[in-house]
Motif scaffolding. Structure first.
Motif, short mmCIF file in Angstrom:
data_model
loop_
_atom_site.label_atom_id
_atom_site.label_comp_id
_atom_site.label_asym_id
_atom_site.label_seq_id
_atom_site.Cartn_x
_atom_site.Cartn_y
_atom_site.Cartn_z
N THR A 175 0.83 -1.21 0.00
CA THR A 175 0.00 0.00 0.00
C THR A 175 0.86 1.26 0.00
O THR A 175 0.60 2.21 -0.74
CB THR A 175 -0.95 0.00 1.20
OG1 THR A 175 -1.84 -1.13 1.10
CG2 THR A 175 -1.79 1.26 1.24
N ARG A 212 -5.88 4.94 -2.02
CA ARG A 212 -6.15 3.97 -0.95
C ARG A 212 -7.65 3.79 -0.74
O ARG A 212 -8.43 4.72 -0.85
CB ARG A 212 -5.52 4.43 0.36
CG ARG A 212 -4.01 4.46 0.35
CD ARG A 212 -3.48 4.55 1.77
NE ARG A 212 -2.02 4.67 1.80
CZ ARG A 212 -1.28 4.39 2.87
NH1 ARG A 212 -1.87 3.97 3.98
NH2 ARG A 212 0.03 4.51 2.83
N ASN A 233 -9.07 -0.67 4.25
CA ASN A 233 -8.04 -1.69 4.44
C ASN A 233 -8.44 -2.77 5.44
O ASN A 233 -7.60 -3.50 5.95
CB ASN A 233 -6.71 -1.05 4.87
CG ASN A 233 -6.77 -0.45 6.27
OD1 ASN A 233 -7.80 -0.50 6.94
ND2 ASN A 233 -5.66 0.11 6.72
N TRP A 261 -5.74 -6.07 5.05
CA TRP A 261 -5.55 -6.38 3.64
C TRP A 261 -5.19 -5.13 2.87
O TRP A 261 -5.28 -4.01 3.37
CB TRP A 261 -6.76 -7.09 3.04
CG TRP A 261 -8.05 -6.33 2.91
CD1 TRP A 261 -8.23 -5.01 2.61
CD2 TRP A 261 -9.37 -6.88 3.03
NE1 TRP A 261 -9.56 -4.70 2.54
CE2 TRP A 261 -10.29 -5.84 2.79
CE3 TRP A 261 -9.87 -8.15 3.29
CZ2 TRP A 261 -11.67 -6.02 2.83
CZ3 TRP A 261 -11.25 -8.33 3.31
CH2 TRP A 261 -12.13 -7.28 3.09
N ASP A 262 -4.74 -5.34 1.62
CA ASP A 262 -4.44 -4.24 0.71
C ASP A 262 -5.68 -3.93 -0.11
O ASP A 262 -6.29 -4.84 -0.69
CB ASP A 262 -3.29 -4.61 -0.23
CG ASP A 262 -1.99 -4.84 0.51
OD1 ASP A 262 -1.53 -3.91 1.19
OD2 ASP A 262 -1.44 -5.95 0.39
N SER A 263 -6.05 -2.67 -0.16
CA SER A 263 -7.19 -2.27 -0.98
C SER A 263 -6.88 -0.91 -1.59
O SER A 263 -6.48 0.02 -0.90
CB SER A 263 -8.46 -2.19 -0.13
OG SER A 263 -9.58 -1.93 -0.94
N TYR A 264 -7.07 -0.82 -2.90
CA TYR A 264 -6.72 0.40 -3.62
C TYR A 264 -7.57 0.48 -4.88
O TYR A 264 -8.17 -0.51 -5.34
CB TYR A 264 -5.23 0.41 -3.98
CG TYR A 264 -4.78 -0.86 -4.65
CD1 TYR A 264 -4.95 -1.05 -6.02
CD2 TYR A 264 -4.20 -1.90 -3.91
CE1 TYR A 264 -4.55 -2.22 -6.63
CE2 TYR A 264 -3.81 -3.08 -4.52
CZ TYR A 264 -3.99 -3.23 -5.87
OH TYR A 264 -3.60 -4.40 -6.48
N PRO A 293 -10.36 -7.82 -0.51
CA PRO A 293 -9.07 -7.18 -0.83
C PRO A 293 -8.93 -7.00 -2.32
O PRO A 293 -9.55 -7.70 -3.12
CB PRO A 293 -8.04 -8.19 -0.28
CG PRO A 293 -8.77 -9.49 -0.21
CD PRO A 293 -10.20 -9.17 0.07
N PRO A 352 -1.74 -7.91 4.54
CA PRO A 352 -1.11 -6.99 3.59
C PRO A 352 0.15 -7.60 2.99
O PRO A 352 0.90 -8.30 3.67
CB PRO A 352 -0.79 -5.77 4.47
CG PRO A 352 -1.69 -5.87 5.65
CD PRO A 352 -1.88 -7.33 5.90
N GLN A 376 -9.61 5.34 9.03
CA GLN A 376 -8.22 4.99 9.29
C GLN A 376 -7.38 6.26 9.44
O GLN A 376 -7.27 7.05 8.50
CB GLN A 376 -7.66 4.15 8.14
CG GLN A 376 -8.24 2.76 8.08
CD GLN A 376 -7.97 1.96 9.33
OE1 GLN A 376 -6.88 2.02 9.91
NE2 GLN A 376 -8.95 1.20 9.77
#
Length: 712
Positions: A75, A86, A89, A94-97, A109, A126, A697
Motif C-alpha cells: 500500500t 487507498r 483496508n 488487507w491491501d485495498s486500492y 481485498p 497486507p 483509518q
C-alpha cells in the motif's frame, strides 16, 4: 466533448519542440525495455515490446525507490503513483486500492498479479515488499487482456528470482519509531551453471502510534531456477507469510467532525487479541524458446490464505448507536471471523514474431484457468436497538473520551454467516500488434471469458449459482512521431465476476466495462528524462459499493464512470538530480440513482466514488554527493492527496493532506550501507481512507527509522 479535447491535447504534444531530439531514443528505449523484462523468465501477458511501443500507460516503482523510502508494504509503495488511491483496508488486514478511480468489491481485498499470475485474492494479510524486484501499474484498456481485472488498471508484482551464475547476498536490520524492529535477508546461491537458489526472508515486530496495537510478521520467499536446456528455464517460487495484529477500525467522526479524539485512540478491545493472517503460495513457470522469434510460457500457482480472530467494531446503524445521541458513548459489535480461501491458476501462452503480407506481426495467444473458493464463517454479537433502552453493557459501550478497556465481560457470540463462494473461470485471449510502417503500429485483440459462480449458505443448505460468458475486444494504435516521442490511443472492454451475494443472499451480476485512453510517451534531455501523459475515460456497469444499511455487505449501484488525466515523469535532471513525479486528476462518480427509503439512504447520480481524490500528486528529488570520499544519496518527497468522499450515501468527506518525507543512504564501504528515512516531517494529522464516519483509518504522525545493510 471531454475526449475530443483530450485527444487534441495529446496530438498537440506530438509536435513538441526539438528538445525531444531524435538521437535520444535508442538509449532511452533500451533502458525502458530493461525495466519490464526479467532475465530468465518473461512476464506473462506481455509480449516483446519496448515501453514506447505499448498503447498503454505503465507506471514502474523500482527497487531503488522502495529502498530509498524504506517502504515495506504494498500500500505504501503504491502511494508513489498518483493513479492509485487507498481504499478500505479492513482494519489493517488487507491491501485495498483503486486505479483510476475504480476498485472492486469494497468488502474484498484488491486483486493483483504476481509474475503475471492472479494472486491478490484471499485473506493472507497486507503484502510485504520483501522479495519484490519492482511493482508495475499496468493502466488502462489493455488490463482486460489479463482477465478478471479492473478497467482502471492492474498491479503486477515482479519478484526477485534466482540468478544463474551468481553468488551474493544482502542482510539488513533497522529500528524505527514506536519500537519497530525489522530484519531482512536475501542470499543467492548458484549451483553450477544450470541451477540457482535464492533465499529471501524477513521478520518484523512493532508497536504503533495506535494505543495497545502491536504487530508481528515474518515471511520466507525462496526462489529456485533450473536450466533444463539452453533454451528452457523452469522456476519455482514459494510464498510463506504470517502476520498477527489486532483488528483496528480506526477513529470516529462525531456529526462529521474529525479530530475530537486523538488519532492514537484505539476503540476496540485489547482483550480480543490479535487477528492471525496466513498465506502459503506456490508458483511454477516453464519458459521455452523455440527460436529467436517464438516463445512458450506456461505454469501454475496455488495459494492458500486464512484469517482468524476476534474484534470489537463500532456499530454503524443509527438505530443501535448511542454515539449519535450523546456524542461519547460508542456501541460496538463483537465478531469472530474464520475465513479461508484457496486460489488455483493455470495459464499458458505462446508469443511469436513473424511477417505476413510484408507486415511485421507480434502475436500473443494464450489461455488460463482460475478457481477461487472462499469459506466465510462469522459469529457476531450486535448491540440491541436503542428503542429497547439497553444497558451500557448490553451495547458494549466504550467512552471515546475516557476509554476503559475490559470494562465489561466480552459478549458471547451467535451465528451470523456461514457461507462458501466458489468461482471458476476459463479464458482465452489473442493479441496481434502489426507494424503498418516503421512508425505506425496497430494492436488488435480480445479475450473470451466464461465464469460460473456458486454461493452456498452452509447453515441452511440453500445455494445459488450463476454462469456468464462474454467476449471483450481491445484495439490500440501507436505512432512514433520521432525517436523520442510516441502518441497512442486505445480502447478496451472488460468483464469481471462479482463474487458473493448481497445481504439478502442474491448473487451479483458481473461487472462490465468500457475504457478509452489517449496519450503520449516522451524523452527529454537526450533520453535522461522519460514520461507519459495520458487522458482516459472509463465506464463500468454493475458496480458494487459498501451497503450503508448492512455493514460488511455490498450492494449494486448500477453504472459508474471515471475520467481524468495523468502525468508520470522519471529520470535524471542536470547536476545529477533524479526526479520522480506522478500527478493524476480523476473525476470518478456514480452514474445512476440508488435510493432505499426503508433504510434511509440515497446514492445519487453525480455522487463521487468512495475514497477517490480529484487531485493526487507525488514528487521526489534525489541526488548523490561525496562525504569522506564515499557516496551519500539524499532525497526528499511530497505527497498530496485531495479531499475524498468518506462514506457511501452520505455527505461526509475526508480532508486533503500533504505529507513531506526525506531519506539518506551512505556507503562508508562498498559493501556496507547506512540508511535512514523520516515520514510526515511536518507531523500533519491526516486520514488516508475510511469506510464510514465511524470506521476511519488515521495516518501515522512523524516517524523515522534507521538501519544498516551489508552486502557480501
Amino acid at each position: 466533448m471531454f475526449l475530443r479535447r483530450l485527444l487534441l491535447a495529446a496530438t498537440m504534444l506530438s509536435f513538441a519542440p526539438p528538445a525531444l531530439a531524435q538521437e535520444a531514443a535508442e538509449d532511452a528505449d533500451r533502458a525502458g525495455d530493461q525495466e519490464i523484462v526479467v532475465a530468465g523468465i518473461r512476464q506473462a501477458y506481455r509480449g516483446d515490446f519496448g515501453i514506447r511501443e505499448i498503447p498503454q500507460a505503465i507506471g514502474i516503482i523500482g527497487s531503488e525507490q522502495l529502498e530509498d523510502n524504506n517502504i515495506t508494504d504494498l500500500t505504501a509503495a503504491l502511494d508513489l503513483n498518483a493513479s492509485v488511491a487507498r481504499q478500505n483496508n479492513f482494519g489493517g488486514l488487507w491491501d485495498s486500492y483503486a486505479v483510476r478511480g475504480f476498485t472492486g468489491d469494497t468488502n474484498q481485498p484488491s486483486g493483483y498479479l504476481v509474475n503475471g499470475f492472479n494472486a491478490g485474492r484471499g485473506f493472507g494479510g497486507p503484502r510485504d515488499i520483501a522479495g519484490v524486484e519492482r511493482i508495475e501499474i499496468l493502466k488502462g484498456p489493455n488490463a482486460a487482456l489479463f482477465g478478471r481485472g479492473e478497467p482502471g488498471g492492474t498491479v503486477n508484482i515482479v519478484t526477485k528470482r534466482a540468478l544463474f551464475g551468481s553468488n551474493r547476498g544482502e542482510v539488513s536490520a533497522s529500528y524505527g519509531s514506536f519500537d519497530s524492529v525489522r530484519a531482512d535477508a536475501d542470499v543467492n546461491l548458484a549451483l553450477g551453471e544450470t541451477a540457482a537458489v535464492r533465499l529471501i526472508g524477513f521478520f518484523e515486530n512493532a508497536d504503533s502510534f495506535r494505543d495497545t496495537v502491536k504487530s508481528e510478521s515474518f515471511g520466507f520467499l525462496p526462489s529456485v531456477g533450473i536450466r533444463l536446456g539452453p533454451d528452457t528455464v523452469l522456476s519455482y517460487d514459494l510464498e510463506l507469510t504470517r502476520k498477527e495484529v489486532p483488528f483496528d477500525r480506526g477513529v470516529v467522526a462525531i456529526d462529521g467532525e474529525l479530530g475530537l479524539i486523538p488519532n492514537s485512540r484505539f476503540l476496540g478491545e485489547p482483550g480480543d487479541g490479535p487477528m492471525k493472517a496466513n498465506a502459503t503460495g506456490h508458483q511454477l513457470q516453464l519458459q521455452h524458446e523455440f527460436n529467436a522469434d517464438w516463445t512458450f510460457l506456461g505454469g501454475g500457482s496455488y495459494r492458500q490464505t486464512s484469517l482468524e480472530g476476534f474484534s470489537s467494531d463500532p456499530e454503524l446503524a443509527a438505530s443501535r448507536q448511542p454515539l449519535f445521541r450523546d456524542g461519547r458513548s460508542l456501541a460496538r459489535q463483537r465478531r469472530y471471523r474464520d475465513y479461508d480461501a484457496q486460489h488455483a491458476v493455470l495459464r499458458a501462452e505462446v508469443a511469436g514474431d513473424f511477417s505476413l503480407g510484408g507486415l511485421r506481426n507480434r502475436l500473443l495467444i494464450g489461455a488460463d484457468y482460475d478457481r477461487f473458493e472462499y469459506d466465510q464463517s462469522l459469529l457476531r454479537y450486535r448491540p440491541p436497538p436503542l428503542s429497547s433502552n439497553p444497558t451500557e453493557q448490553a451495547s458494549n459501550i466504550i467512552d471515546i473520551f475516557l476509554p476503559v478497556y475490559g470494562r465489561f465481560p466480552l459478549p458471547q457470540l451467535g451465528p451470523q454467516t456461514d457461507r462458501t463462494d466458489r468461482q471458476t473461470a476459463y479464458g482465452i485471449y489473442l493479441q496481434d500488434q502489426i507494424s503498418l510502417t516503421d512508425s505506425l503500429q496497430i494492436r488488435i485483440g480480445g479475450r473470451f471469458d466464461e465464469f460460473s459462480l456458486l454461493s452456498r449458505n452452509n447453515a441452511s443448505g440453500a445455494a445459488q449459482s450463476r454462469s456468464f460468458d462474454r467476449f471483450s475486444p481491445q484495439f490500440g494504435i501507436v505512432w512514433e512521431a520521432s525517436r523520442a516521442l510516441s502518441v497512442y490511443a486505445a480502447y478496451g472492454e472488460g468483464f469481471r465476476s462479482n463474487i458473493g451475494a448481497d445481504a439478502a443472499g442474491r448473487v451479483f451480476d458481473p461487472e462490465t466495462s468500457k475504457s478509452f485512453e489517449v496519450g503520449t510517451k516522451f524523452a527529454l534531455l537526450k533520453g535522461a528524462l522519460t514520461g507519459t501523459f495520458a487522458a482516459f475515460e472509463l465506464r463500468k456497469g454493475n458496480v458494487l459499493a459498501a451497503d450503508p444499511g448492512n455493514p460488511g455487505f455490498s450492494l449494486p449501484i448500477g453504472e459508474a464512470g471515471s475520467r481524468g488525466v495523468e502525468l508520470d515523469v522519471q529520470g535524471r535532471l542536470p547536476r545529477g538530480f533524479e526526479l520522480l513525479l506522478s500527478y493524476a486528476f480523476i473525476d470518478a462518480e456514480v452514474r445512476e440513482d440508488v435510493i432505499d427509503s426503508d433504510l434511509g439512504f440515497a446514492i445519487l447520480a453525480g455522487d463521487p466514488l468512495l475514497n477517490i481524490p480529484r487531485h493526487n500528486l507525488n514528487v521526489q528529488l534525489a541526488n548523490e554527493v561525496n562525504v569522506a570520499g564515499r557516496p551519500l544519496r539524499v532525497g526528499a518527497g511530497v505527497h498530496h492527496v485531495g479531499e475524498r468522499l468518506g462514506e457511501t450515501g452520505a455527505d461526509f468527506h475526508l480532508p486533503a493532506y500533504t505529507l513531506v518525507r526525506a531519506f539518506a543512504n551512505w556507503r562508508p564501504h562498498e559493501r556496507l550501507e547506512l540508511f535512514a528515512e523520516a515520514n510526515n516531517l511536518l507531523d500533519e494529522v491526516y486520514y488516508p481512507s475510511s469506510y464510514s464516519a465511524l470506521w476511519i483509518q488515521p495516518g501515522a504522525p512523524r516517524t523515522a527509522s534507521a538501519g544498516v545493510r551489508l552486502q557480501f
